[in-house]
Scaffold this active site. Structure first.
Site, short mmCIF file in Angstrom:
data_model
loop_
_atom_site.label_atom_id
_atom_site.label_comp_id
_atom_site.label_asym_id
_atom_site.label_seq_id
_atom_site.Cartn_x
_atom_site.Cartn_y
_atom_site.Cartn_z
N ASN A 9 0.86 -1.19 0.00
CA ASN A 9 0.00 0.00 0.00
C ASN A 9 0.90 1.24 0.00
O ASN A 9 1.45 1.59 1.03
CB ASN A 9 -0.90 -0.05 1.25
CG ASN A 9 -1.77 1.18 1.39
OD1 ASN A 9 -1.84 2.02 0.49
ND2 ASN A 9 -2.45 1.29 2.52
N TRP A 10 1.01 1.86 -1.15
CA TRP A 10 1.91 3.02 -1.27
C TRP A 10 1.31 4.27 -0.64
O TRP A 10 1.99 5.29 -0.50
CB TRP A 10 2.24 3.30 -2.75
CG TRP A 10 3.06 2.25 -3.43
CD1 TRP A 10 3.46 1.04 -2.92
CD2 TRP A 10 3.60 2.30 -4.77
NE1 TRP A 10 4.21 0.34 -3.85
CE2 TRP A 10 4.31 1.09 -4.99
CE3 TRP A 10 3.55 3.24 -5.78
CZ2 TRP A 10 4.96 0.81 -6.20
CZ3 TRP A 10 4.19 2.97 -6.98
CH2 TRP A 10 4.89 1.77 -7.19
N HIS A 95 -9.81 0.92 4.92
CA HIS A 95 -8.54 1.15 5.62
C HIS A 95 -8.80 2.09 6.80
O HIS A 95 -9.62 3.01 6.70
CB HIS A 95 -7.51 1.76 4.66
CG HIS A 95 -6.13 1.77 5.25
ND1 HIS A 95 -5.73 2.71 6.16
CD2 HIS A 95 -5.08 0.93 5.07
CE1 HIS A 95 -4.48 2.45 6.52
NE2 HIS A 95 -4.07 1.38 5.87
N GLU A 97 -7.20 4.51 7.90
CA GLU A 97 -6.99 5.94 7.60
C GLU A 97 -8.23 6.54 6.93
O GLU A 97 -8.56 7.70 7.13
CB GLU A 97 -5.73 6.11 6.74
CG GLU A 97 -4.47 5.87 7.57
CD GLU A 97 -3.27 5.36 6.80
OE1 GLU A 97 -3.26 5.43 5.56
OE2 GLU A 97 -2.32 4.86 7.46
N GLU A 167 -5.62 -5.18 10.52
CA GLU A 167 -4.63 -4.12 10.71
C GLU A 167 -4.92 -3.37 12.00
O GLU A 167 -5.73 -2.42 12.01
CB GLU A 167 -4.70 -3.13 9.54
CG GLU A 167 -4.40 -3.73 8.19
CD GLU A 167 -3.79 -2.69 7.26
OE1 GLU A 167 -2.71 -2.95 6.73
OE2 GLU A 167 -4.39 -1.61 7.10
N GLY A 173 2.02 2.25 10.72
CA GLY A 173 2.93 3.39 10.58
C GLY A 173 3.64 3.78 11.86
O GLY A 173 4.27 4.83 11.94
N SER A 213 3.12 -2.14 10.30
CA SER A 213 4.57 -2.15 10.52
C SER A 213 5.24 -3.48 10.17
O SER A 213 6.21 -3.88 10.81
CB SER A 213 4.90 -1.73 11.96
OG SER A 213 4.44 -0.40 12.20
N GLY A 234 2.66 -1.19 4.30
CA GLY A 234 2.70 0.23 3.94
C GLY A 234 4.14 0.68 3.70
O GLY A 234 4.71 0.45 2.64
N GLY A 235 4.74 1.31 4.70
CA GLY A 235 6.06 1.94 4.58
C GLY A 235 7.11 1.06 3.90
O GLY A 235 7.84 1.52 3.02
#
Ligand code: PGA
Length: 251
Positions: A9-10, A95, A97, A167, A173, A213, A234-235
């Site tokens: 997931n960018w 998600h 977010e 998640e 993050g 993470s 993600g990251g």
């Protein structure tokens, strides 16, 4: 049997030149990806079409969100039908977010899921509790209510076409990962919750990904948990070498 899946997931990262560079690096490393792992890249929707020409067809492209509406006066939105018409096969739905910053409720998320399934797009459905909910001992009830409200109106045939991503919000993050025991406990709970509503063979065929993470160092042990079928990353998906290591850890 369910598939191992690793999705990157960018989020809202990378300029177009940077996105092309990352996709080219993944394309070059694609021969190191185990064939049994389904790899999915979720860039900005703006880049999906352009990246299709760079990534090999074995790597699926996913949107990060879609509208719950079919079409019409919804400025700034992208419908599931639009995504499908551009050859997009997957879409992240729910998600945290989106839930947290854009007010997406379980009801909206249910409608987005329906829109995806109607357009033959595989939803990567996200669920997970906040730290306050976990600290209060409410993590199972939070996750089960998210799943129930979004997924339990589906038929058995439809839910088999959904990928679930657990998640925990406190792990996204933050660099804090759920322990293997916490991840496995929740994944096993989700699978049995789905089995109770549908049946065991339906539950056994659904891939349940862990997100929060995940990195090149912790992926192998998380993915070794029997009910963890891969990750939503993600990251660490923004670096080709790390993402490749994570994909290899899922085999
Ligand atoms: P993270 O994000 O890997 O950067 O924690 C995961 C996600 O939000 O899907």
């Amino acid at each position: 049997m369910r598939r191992k899946i690793v999705a990157g997931n960018w989020k809202m990262n990378k300029s177009w030149p940077e996105a092309q560079e990352l996709a080219s690096a993944l394309a070059n490393q694609g021969n190191q990806f185990p064939t049994e792992v389904q790899v999915i890249v979720c860039p900005s929707s703006l880049y999906i079409h352009g990246l299709r020409g760079i990534l090999p067809s074995s790597i699926a492209l996913s949107a990060q969100n879609c509208s719950q509406h079919d079409l019409g006066a919804y400025t700034g939105e992208i419908s599931a039908a639009m995504l499908a018409s551009m050859g997009v096969t997957h879409c992240i739905i729910g998600h945290s977010e989106r839930r947290q910053y854009y007010g997406e409720t379980n009801e909206i998320i249910r409608e987005q899921l329906d829109a995806c399934l109607k357009n033959n797009i595989t939803p990567l459905f996200c669920c997970g509790e906040t730290l306050a909910e976990r600290d209060a001992g409410n993590h199972f009830s939070t996750v089960s209510s998210q799943i129930q409200q979004a997924l339990f109106q589906l038929s058995a045939e439809q839910i088999i076409g959904v990928v679930i991503a657990y998640e925990p919000v406190w792990a996204i993050g933050t660099g804090v990962t759920a322990s293997n025991a916490q991840a496995e406990e929740m994944h096993a709970f989700i699978r049995s919750f789905v089995a109770n509503q549908f049946n065991q063979s339906v539950a056994d065929s659904i891939s349940i990904l862990y997100g929060g993470s995940v990195n090149a160092a912790n992926a192998a042990e998380l993915f070794a948990c029997p009910n963890v079928d891969g990750g939503l990353v993600g990251g660490a998906s923004l670096k080709a070498a790390d993402f490749t290591t994570i994909i290899q850890a899922a085999q």
